[in-house]
Each structure stands twice: as structure tokens, then as C-alpha cells.
Design a protein around this motif. Structure first.
Motif, PDB file in Angstrom:
ATOM      1  N   ASP A 348     -11.179  22.241  12.222  1.00 54.56           N
ATOM      2  CA  ASP A 348     -10.415  22.209  13.476  1.00 54.56           C
ATOM      3  C   ASP A 348     -11.319  22.437  14.685  1.00 54.56           C
ATOM      4  O   ASP A 348     -11.277  21.679  15.675  1.00 54.56           O
ATOM      5  CB  ASP A 348      -9.309  23.270  13.455  1.00 54.56           C
ATOM      6  N   ARG A 378       0.205  18.242  11.421  1.00 50.17           N
ATOM      7  CA  ARG A 378      -0.415  19.519  11.765  1.00 50.17           C
ATOM      8  C   ARG A 378      -1.537  19.340  12.784  1.00 50.17           C
ATOM      9  O   ARG A 378      -1.629  20.081  13.780  1.00 50.17           O
ATOM     10  CB  ARG A 378      -0.960  20.202  10.508  1.00 50.17           C
ATOM     11  N   GLU A 380      -2.002  16.807  14.823  1.00 50.03           N
ATOM     12  CA  GLU A 380      -1.438  16.337  16.095  1.00 50.03           C
ATOM     13  C   GLU A 380      -0.878  17.513  16.890  1.00 50.03           C
ATOM     14  O   GLU A 380      -1.132  17.642  18.105  1.00 50.03           O
ATOM     15  CB  GLU A 380      -0.335  15.316  15.820  1.00 50.03           C
ATOM     16  N   ASN A 381      -0.116  18.386  16.223  1.00 52.81           N
ATOM     17  CA  ASN A 381       0.460  19.548  16.912  1.00 52.81           C
ATOM     18  C   ASN A 381      -0.627  20.492  17.405  1.00 52.81           C
ATOM     19  O   ASN A 381      -0.534  21.061  18.510  1.00 52.81           O
ATOM     20  CB  ASN A 381       1.409  20.297  15.976  1.00 52.81           C
ATOM     21  N   MET A 382      -1.665  20.683  16.601  1.00 52.99           N
ATOM     22  CA  MET A 382      -2.766  21.566  16.989  1.00 52.99           C
ATOM     23  C   MET A 382      -3.447  21.046  18.264  1.00 52.99           C
ATOM     24  O   MET A 382      -3.744  21.818  19.189  1.00 52.99           O
ATOM     25  CB  MET A 382      -3.774  21.667  15.845  1.00 52.99           C
ATOM     26  N   GLN A 384      -2.116  18.957  20.521  1.00 55.30           N
ATOM     27  CA  GLN A 384      -1.180  18.997  21.647  1.00 55.30           C
ATOM     28  C   GLN A 384      -1.108  20.396  22.247  1.00 55.30           C
ATOM     29  O   GLN A 384      -1.043  20.560  23.470  1.00 55.30           O
ATOM     30  CB  GLN A 384       0.211  18.536  21.189  1.00 55.30           C
ATOM     31  N   ARG A 385      -1.129  21.424  21.391  1.00 60.91           N
ATOM     32  CA  ARG A 385      -1.132  22.798  21.894  1.00 60.91           C
ATOM     33  C   ARG A 385      -2.396  23.099  22.702  1.00 60.91           C
ATOM     34  O   ARG A 385      -2.399  23.944  23.601  1.00 60.91           O
ATOM     35  CB  ARG A 385      -1.018  23.790  20.732  1.00 60.91           C
ATOM     36  N   GLY A 386      -3.473  22.382  22.368  1.00 58.28           N
ATOM     37  CA  GLY A 386      -4.728  22.567  23.098  1.00 58.28           C
ATOM     38  C   GLY A 386      -4.810  21.740  24.359  1.00 58.28           C
ATOM     39  O   GLY A 386      -5.859  21.731  25.029  1.00 58.28           O
ATOM     40  N   GLY A 387      -3.727  21.015  24.694  1.00 55.06           N
ATOM     41  CA  GLY A 387      -3.703  20.253  25.941  1.00 55.06           C
ATOM     42  C   GLY A 387      -4.154  18.810  25.821  1.00 55.06           C
ATOM     43  O   GLY A 387      -4.291  18.123  26.845  1.00 55.06           O
ATOM     44  N   TRP A 388      -4.364  18.335  24.610  1.00 54.53           N
ATOM     45  CA  TRP A 388      -4.808  16.949  24.422  1.00 54.53           C
ATOM     46  C   TRP A 388      -3.604  16.008  24.401  1.00 54.53           C
ATOM     47  O   TRP A 388      -2.570  16.317  23.817  1.00 54.53           O
ATOM     48  CB  TRP A 388      -5.585  16.803  23.115  1.00 54.53           C
TER      49      TRP A 388
END
Length: 534
Positions: A348, A378, A380-382, A384-388
Motif C-alpha cells: 500500500d 479495498r 480503490e477505497n484506500m 479514495q480516502r487518501g484523496g486520489w
């Protein structure tokens, strides 16, 4: 006792020269005598050879001459330049110059490669879709003469080689011939194209729909994950060409809504992938519904035993086989391959670091491959949470969601996409600059297809791959792919060894020994009890 020669230093110049000449002449005479004696001994030994031994040596000599001649011929073929195409001939590399054609009458003059579209003698309305190209691609140049003559055909060519039109143009021409040039279509389709994934089926459909507009040839695309209603309506209104995935097509046939009895031109595209995904029963069922006098066409990136067996069953005994490039596994040489060995927990953080390097400031297209559907969600969500800003395609998404994500990625509205191997083959996604393999695939073939999404149309690309100890069984094959492409092989990868495992089927496991169909049956041996022996 030999005659003692004078010391040359004490002789005058003429005398010294004469002495030197005398010594050289004597040495040459002795050398010639020794050579003649050696030759006489060889001739005597040859005379004493038994007839079988002499025959064996003659055969070995002839064999060496043939090999030398074949090597020279092969070098001349490899040095020939393929004509460049004014368009998107993708994943081009030096292996494109190697073309092998096999099959009955394959070398006849009427089957010579086409140097121009005009040489095909096809109607102008059929060739309307080719106006933006300067000349046929290598696979089109070799395929059309055979396909237009009605021959069963096997094409081995990489993704992006122009193979959709290689079978699409002959399919359209077949429809026009069956109609006798009329624009009115019959009740049932005349041509069939099978593809392993919805995305590839839709892409083929887009090409054939566009190609058929100028001559009134209608196509329909049948695939799962979406409503059957519009597809059924298209079938009822009448179509010429059916493009579909095996599962949905079989369903519609069994419902009595799709009849293939008049299909006389059948194509299996990405045949190896189709069988690898477990569609063999559906493929056999569907082909069994077509006209028995059909023309069969198979395109495949590789040629495993399962595809060979299918070809033997559904094709003429001597189909024409054209290989553009090589049947061996090889990666696109325009792609810089970087392999990084690391543990699962580091992936990650490393992925985010690579996106910072390759994507954040440039906003270029980056395709991240994962192995499983849950993993795609998983990751994708990770991100998105990081602002990507990221989208994804995988099997758990509805078809309209997959189509929308792919459209956003192609347009550049969302240039970062997570995908499973549904996007590894066949998809024409322009200008993907970087591929990141977050998870290594189950086969090295899939690895080659994944990284083939970049470095297309003669452009350069980068493929960055994470390799963990879970993938160590594929280390040897990966090392071979890297070496063949002249890429750096990391020392950490070599620690796993360079052994190449025997090929395995995803459905049936390892094939430890291949036994031909005509092999003799095993004999049952009964051992008598020693107490009963006389």
C-alpha cells in the motif's frame, strides 16, 4: 650424422638468402608430404567403413548443410522490414518481421501477402473503414487472402496488431456475398464472433458496427451483466453479425431467441483466454449450433494444447496457420519493466509512493492491476480516502458501471483506474503511460498481457511490478521474460530460483505428463502368488 650448417651470421647476404630459401623449401615439402599422407589415411579409413556407418556420416554431413542453409534463409527473413502502417499498429517490436505460414497450399501464389488494400479486390464500401490506414497490417496482409478464399484459419498475433479487422472485413464481405449484394438482411445472423470478456466483445462490436455502416451490415453485441431486453429486440429486428460472450449467448440460444443455424463464418477471438476462463463447454455448445459447412477462424495470442485440440475438432484437417511474431511468450520491448520484490504489508505504501512519482504532478493515465474483485474494492477505497481520484472495473460491478469507468479512464476524466484481469487483454486504451501490478497475476501470460496496456502505437511505457514470496513459483518464467526483453533482473528475484514450472490449468491443476490420444492403453498385469508356482 647430419651435415652441419654454417652459422647464418657468418654468411654474405646472397649466401644467407639462398640458405633461407633452401630451408623454407625443405620445410614446405615436408609439410606437403605429411598432409598427403594424412589425406591418404583418411581415404583409407573411409574405404574401410561399413556401409551403415558411411551412410550415417553422409547423412550427418547433409544435415549440417541443410541447417546452414536454413539459418541463412531465416536470417534473410528476419532482416526484411515490415511496411509501416499509418495508424495505430500497437505494441510493435522487432519480432513483427518474423512471419510463419503453415497449412495445405499455404505457399500458393494466389495467397501472397497484400501490399495494399486495393490488391484485396474488395468493394470500396467494404474498405471504407480502412481509409485512414496506408496499407494492411502484417496480420491483415497475410490473413485476408486465405479468409477471402474460404479457408479455415488460425492467427497467432499479439493484441493491437489489427486482428479485429483481419477477421472483420472478411466477415462483412461474407455477409454481402450471402445476400448477393442486396441490403435486405435475412431472419438469422450469418456470422458469429465469440470473445471471453464483455469489454472485449463490446470493443469488437464498436469496430464492426463502424466498419459495416458503409455497406449496411448490422451487428449486435450480446453479453451478460446487463438487461437482455435491448439485445433481444436487436435480434428480432434482424442482424448480420453476432458478437458475444459465451455465457449470455448460450442463455439466449437456450431461450430460443438466438438461432445460429445459418452462421457460415465463425470466429473465436482470444481463444486461449476463453478456454482458460472455463468457457470450453459453452464454446463447444455454441459452435455445435452453427452451420456444419461453416468457415472457422481462431485468433489467439498463444497456442496451448487445449486450443490446439479445439481447432482439431472444429476445423478442416489442414487449416492455414499464420504466426506474426512468435508463439513463444515475449513482452513488448517498448515497455520498461521494473520488478520490485517486497512483502505484502509494504504494497500500500509503495503504491502511493509510485503514484506520487508517476501520476500526481502529471495527471497521466495509470492503470493499477490487482488479482481479486475484493482486492480491487479495498485498494480503490484506500486511495479514495487518501484523496486520489480513482475508478475501477471488476466482475462485481454492473456492466453500466464498468462501461462508465472505462469511458472516464479513456477520456482522461479519471486517469487512474484499478482493474482485475478483465482489462488485461484486448482492450484498446490509448496513452496509458504506466502500468502498476499491485498483485502479480496467476500466470506469466497474464503478466505479459497486463503490461501490454502501455507502450502501444510505438510509444514507450513503464510497467512497475510488485513480486512477493507468494508468487515465487512464477519467478523462473518472469526471469525469462525479463531477459528476453533485455530488462534488468533484480537480485532479489533470482533468490527464488530460475526453475520454470510445468504449465497448469486453472481448472484442472498441473499436467505432469501429456499423453497423446493414440497412445496404447495400459495393460493390467497380474502377479501370481509364489506359493502357487510349480
Amino acid at each position: 650424422m647430419g651435415r652441419k650448417l654454417k652459422d647464418p651470421s657468418t654468411l654474405s647476404d646472397p649466401e644467407a638468402q639462398e640458405a633461407t630459401n633452401h630451408r623454407e623449401a625443405k620445410a614446405e615439402k615436408k609439410k606437403k608430404k605429411h598432409k598427403n599422407k594424412h589425406r591418404d589415411e583418411e581415404e583409407e579409413e573411409d574405404d574401410q567403413l561399413s556401409p551403415p556407418k558411411r551412410k550415417l556420416e553422409e547423412e550427418n554431413s547433409d544435415s549440417k548443410k541443410k541447417k546452414k542453409k536454413h539459418k541463412k534463409s531465416k536470417e534473410s527473413v528476419n532482416n526484411e522490414e515490415e511496411p509501416k502502417r499509418n495508424g495505430e499498429v500497437e505494441e510493435s517490436n522487432s519480432t513483427d518481421a518474423v512471419v510463419m505460414v503453415t497449412g495445405k497450399d499455404a505457399d500458393e501464389a494466389k495467397y501472397k501477402p497484400l501490399d495494399s488494400f486495393a490488391e484485396s479486390k474488395l468493394p470500396s464500401e467494404v474498405l471504407q473503414c480502412c481509409v485512414n490506414f496506408q496499407r494492411p497490417s502484417p496480420i491483415q496482409s497475410r490473413a485476408w487472402p486465405f479468409l477471402l478464399d474460404g479457408r479455415d484459419f488460425i492467427g497467432i498475433a499479439k493484441t493491437g496488431s489489427g486482428k479485429t479487422l483481419a477477421f472483420g472485413i472478411p466477415a462483412i464481405n461474407q455477409v454481402l456475398n450471402k445476400r448477393n449484394g442486396k441490403f435486405s438482411r435475412g431472419r438469422y445472423p450469418l456470422c458469429l464472433v465469440l470473445a471471453p470478456t464483455r469489454e472485449l466483445a463490446q470493443q469488437i462490436s464498436d469496430v464492426l458496427v463502424e466498419a459495416g455502416k458503409s455497406c449496411g451490415v448490422e451487428s449486435v453485441c450480446l453479453y451478460g451483466g446487463t438487461s437482455k431486453g435491448p439485445q433481444i429486440s436487436s435480434l428480432k429486428s434482424g442482424v448480420d453479425i453476432v458478437i458475444g460472450t459465451p455465457g449470455r449467448l448460450k442463455d439466449l440460444i437456450e431461450m430460443g431467441l438466438c438461432c445460429l443455424k445459418e452462421v457460415s463464418f465463425a470466429v473465436l477471438d482470444e481463444a486461449d483466454r476463453m478456454l482458460d476462463m472455463g468457457f470450453e463447454p459453452e464454446v463447444r455448445y455454441i459452435l455445435g449450433q452453427t452451420c456444419s459447412a461453416r468457415q472457422m477462424v481462431m485468433f489467439s495470442a498463444t497456442w496451448p494444447p487445449s486450443v490446439h485440440q479445439l481447432a482439431q475438432e472444429f476445423m478442416d484437417p489442414n487449416p492455414v496457420k499464420v504466426v506474426v511474431g512468435s508463439e513463444d511468450l515475449a513482452a513488448n520491448h517498448d515497455v520498461l519493466q521494473i520488478v520490485e520484490v517486497l512483502d505484502d504489508r509494504s504494497r500500500d505504501g509503495r503504491l502511493v509512493a509510485l503514484l506520487e512519482k508517476y501520476h500526481k504532478s502529471k495527471g497521466n493515465r495509470v492503470l493499477v492491476f490487482v488479482l481479486y474483485k475484493m482486492e480491487a474494492t479495498r485498494v480503490e477505497n484506500m486511495l479514495q480516502r487518501g484523496g486520489w481520484k480513482v475508478c475501477s472495473i471488476h466482475g462485481d460491478k454492473a456492466q453500466n458501471q464498468r462501461t462508465q469507468a472505462l469511458s472516464l479512464f479513456k477520456q482522461g476524466s479519471c486517469p487512474l483506474m484499478i482493474a482485475t484481469d478483465v482489462a488485461a487483454r484486448g482492450l484498446d486504451i490509448p496513452d496509458v503511460e504506466v502500468v502498476i501490478n499491485y498483485s502479480f497475476p496467476l500466470t506469466t501470460e497474464d503478466y505479459v498481457h497486463r503490461i501490454g496496456r502501455t507502450g502501444r502505437a510505438g510509444k514507450k511505457g513503464v510497467a512497475h511490478t510488485f513480486f512477493t514470496h507468494h508468487n515465487k513459483g512464477l519467478a523462473g518464467e518472469l526471469v525469462n521474460v525479463l531477459k528476453e526483453a533485455g530488462q534488468n533482473v533484480p537480485a532479489d528475484l533470482l533468490k527464488f530460483g530460475t526453475h520454470v514450472k510445468k504449465k497448469e490449468s486453472k481448472l484442472y491443476g498441473a499436467h505432469f505428463r501429456e499423453i497423446s490420444a493414440d497412445a496404447p492403453k495400459a495393460k493390467k498385469i497380474t502377479f501370481a502368488d509364489s506359493d502357487d508356482e510349480d
